[in-house]
Structures are given as C-alpha cells and as structure tokens.
Write an enzyme that holds these catalytic residues in place. Sequence first.
Site, PDB file in Angstrom:
ATOM      1  N   HIS A  21       0.819  -1.282   0.051  1.00 60.66           N
ATOM      2  CA  HIS A  21       0.026  -0.095  -0.002  1.00 60.66           C
ATOM      3  C   HIS A  21       0.735   1.169  -0.026  1.00 60.66           C
ATOM      4  O   HIS A  21       2.020   1.293   0.441  1.00 60.66           O
ATOM      5  CB  HIS A  21      -0.901   0.074   1.295  1.00 60.66           C
ATOM      6  N   CYS A  33      -2.177   5.260  -4.421  1.00 61.60           N
ATOM      7  CA  CYS A  33      -2.941   3.829  -4.672  1.00 61.60           C
ATOM      8  C   CYS A  33      -4.027   3.973  -5.552  1.00 61.60           C
ATOM      9  O   CYS A  33      -4.238   3.141  -6.451  1.00 61.60           O
ATOM     10  CB  CYS A  33      -3.409   3.806  -3.155  1.00 61.60           C
TER      11      CYS A  33
END
Length: 109
Positions: A21, A33
């Site tokens: 992430h 992201c």
Amino acid sequence: MIHVTVYRSNNQITAFELSGHADSGPYGYDLVCAGVSAVSFGAVNAVLELCEIDLDIEQGSEGGYLHVALPDTLDNTSKEKMQLLFEGMIISLKTIASEYSQFITIKCK
C-alpha cells in the site's frame, strides 16, 4: 510502499505483480494508490476485452496484491496487442513513480 515487479523473458512481459500500500494519504484519499490501481486494472481490463485473452489473475482478498501471468500460447497479433497494452501500463506506472518514488518502486526480473 507499493512494489511493482515485472517479469520478462526474451524482452517480453510474462507476468507482473503489485503488492503493498502506498499510504500516501488517509484511506479513501490515497492518490498514489488510486492511480496505480486505475492504471493496472485498466490495462488488465483492456487486455481482457480488446484481446479476448484469458489471463491468470490472482488478487489479495484485502487488496494490496495483484499478480497477472500472461499466456504464452497466443497468435502473434494477440501477443503484440497484449504486450503493447501492458508496456503502456508500465510506462504509466513509471510516470507515477517518477513523481512519488517514496511510495512506489518498480523492478524488472
């Protein structure tokens, strides 16, 4: 951090993997992201629809993981289209990485 690994054989993409992430912002506001997801899923969807190719796709149930293996038994036209679309994906990911290198790495094997 998002880690992108591109696997190649004879200079042709055979698979790619995204994991991790970015954590570049709060949940729902993480632009890195969102960008990486849009580029990668957009390329996969383009190949599925435009090339009519079955890809071997593995996703993590919690997000943050995508592995796509490309078939090696294709006619030349389909293979060229698929390679071009995924090369475009990699260029887009490199563009994101050039601005946000603290949140994404790209390596080729």
